[in-house]
Write an enzyme that holds these catalytic residues in place. Sequence first.
Site, PDB file in Angstrom:
ATOM      1  N   ASP A   1       3.044 -44.700  28.302  1.00 58.77           N
ATOM      2  CA  ASP A   1       1.949 -45.583  27.711  1.00 58.77           C
ATOM      3  C   ASP A   1       1.391 -46.604  28.795  1.00 58.77           C
ATOM      4  O   ASP A   1       0.205 -46.941  29.235  1.00 58.77           O
ATOM      5  CB  ASP A   1       2.496 -46.744  26.780  1.00 58.77           C
TER       6      ASP A   1
ATOM      7  N   LYS B   1       9.622 -45.493  18.684  1.00 63.17           N
ATOM      8  CA  LYS B   1       9.746 -45.558  20.002  1.00 63.17           C
ATOM      9  C   LYS B   1      11.006 -45.940  20.801  1.00 63.17           C
ATOM     10  O   LYS B   1      11.473 -45.721  21.752  1.00 63.17           O
ATOM     11  CB  LYS B   1       8.474 -46.347  20.674  1.00 63.17           C
TER      12      LYS B   1
END
Length: 277
Positions: A102, A66
């Site tokens: 997210d 990420k």
Amino acid sequence: MKKLYGIIGDPVSQSLSPQMHNQEFEKLGIAAYYHPFRIAKKDLPSGIEGMKVIGVQGFNVTVPHKVAVIPLLDEIDPLAQKIGAVNTVVRQDDKFVGHNTDGLGFVRALQMDWKEDLADEPALIIGAGGAAQAIYFSLLSAGVKHIDICNRTIEKAKKIIKSSPYEASSRALTLEAAEKEMGNYSLVIQTTSIGMASTEGKSPVSLDKLTAGAFVSDIIYNPGRTAFLKQAARKGAKTQNGVGMLVHQGVLAFEKWTGITPDAGRMAEVVKAHMGG
Ligand code: ATR
């Protein structure tokens, strides 16, 4: 020919995103396919290049890529830049653009399960890792004014607060201090790994002093009810596990790729079915 989407990570076989997205492509009559790509850390640069060359239209990014994926993309959207992590990549012409869904996925799930207007709710985030930071910035960008962060290592909570680009009234607390002040929060969010597999049955903090009307969220989705959520329910709080966040980060990614809003309820059903109910 079907458009190709996917997820990169290592490991990646545990991800439920292929089931969520492929079901929606099929139900909505979209000619597309979502595939899990296992890419090792050392292969990430050539992996991204390969995704571009074979014409992948968009993909999710999971552990451990990420943060490392950021310099390999052509553009990063401002929120992902602030969070410092990317979980969704969209192909725009020949550019790969990184986003982070997210934190906003968490916020959307919270608004659906609890209430739309979160601005005046005093919140506490437990934990100060990557997930905590994404949720902290996204709650602030959604207008929440007061959010404290408590963590075993208090310096990490201080660092997140200091690096925030948003106006906020926030304090960094030890876990002990947070336990004592628990009654002051109407929203409590558990973001640590405590309560998952090897620590099942454990909680990072006690909720003894929690107010009965509070809303308590744990981003863990397996197990579906952590010891933390069980204690919250015993105290009379409304509770939410991590399925909503998982689903809504996927909903937001799907929207970015196709311009179409998928059926979040149907996606949650797939996730629950694969978790064993
Ligand atoms: P992620 O990016 O998924 O949020 P992470 O960056 O590894 O994961 O963060 C894990 C969080 O769980 C941290 O807040 C960590 O606390 P520390 O910063 O003190 O390490 C917390 N955590 C993990 N194990 C813990 C434990 N046994 N007790 C308390 N907190 C714990």
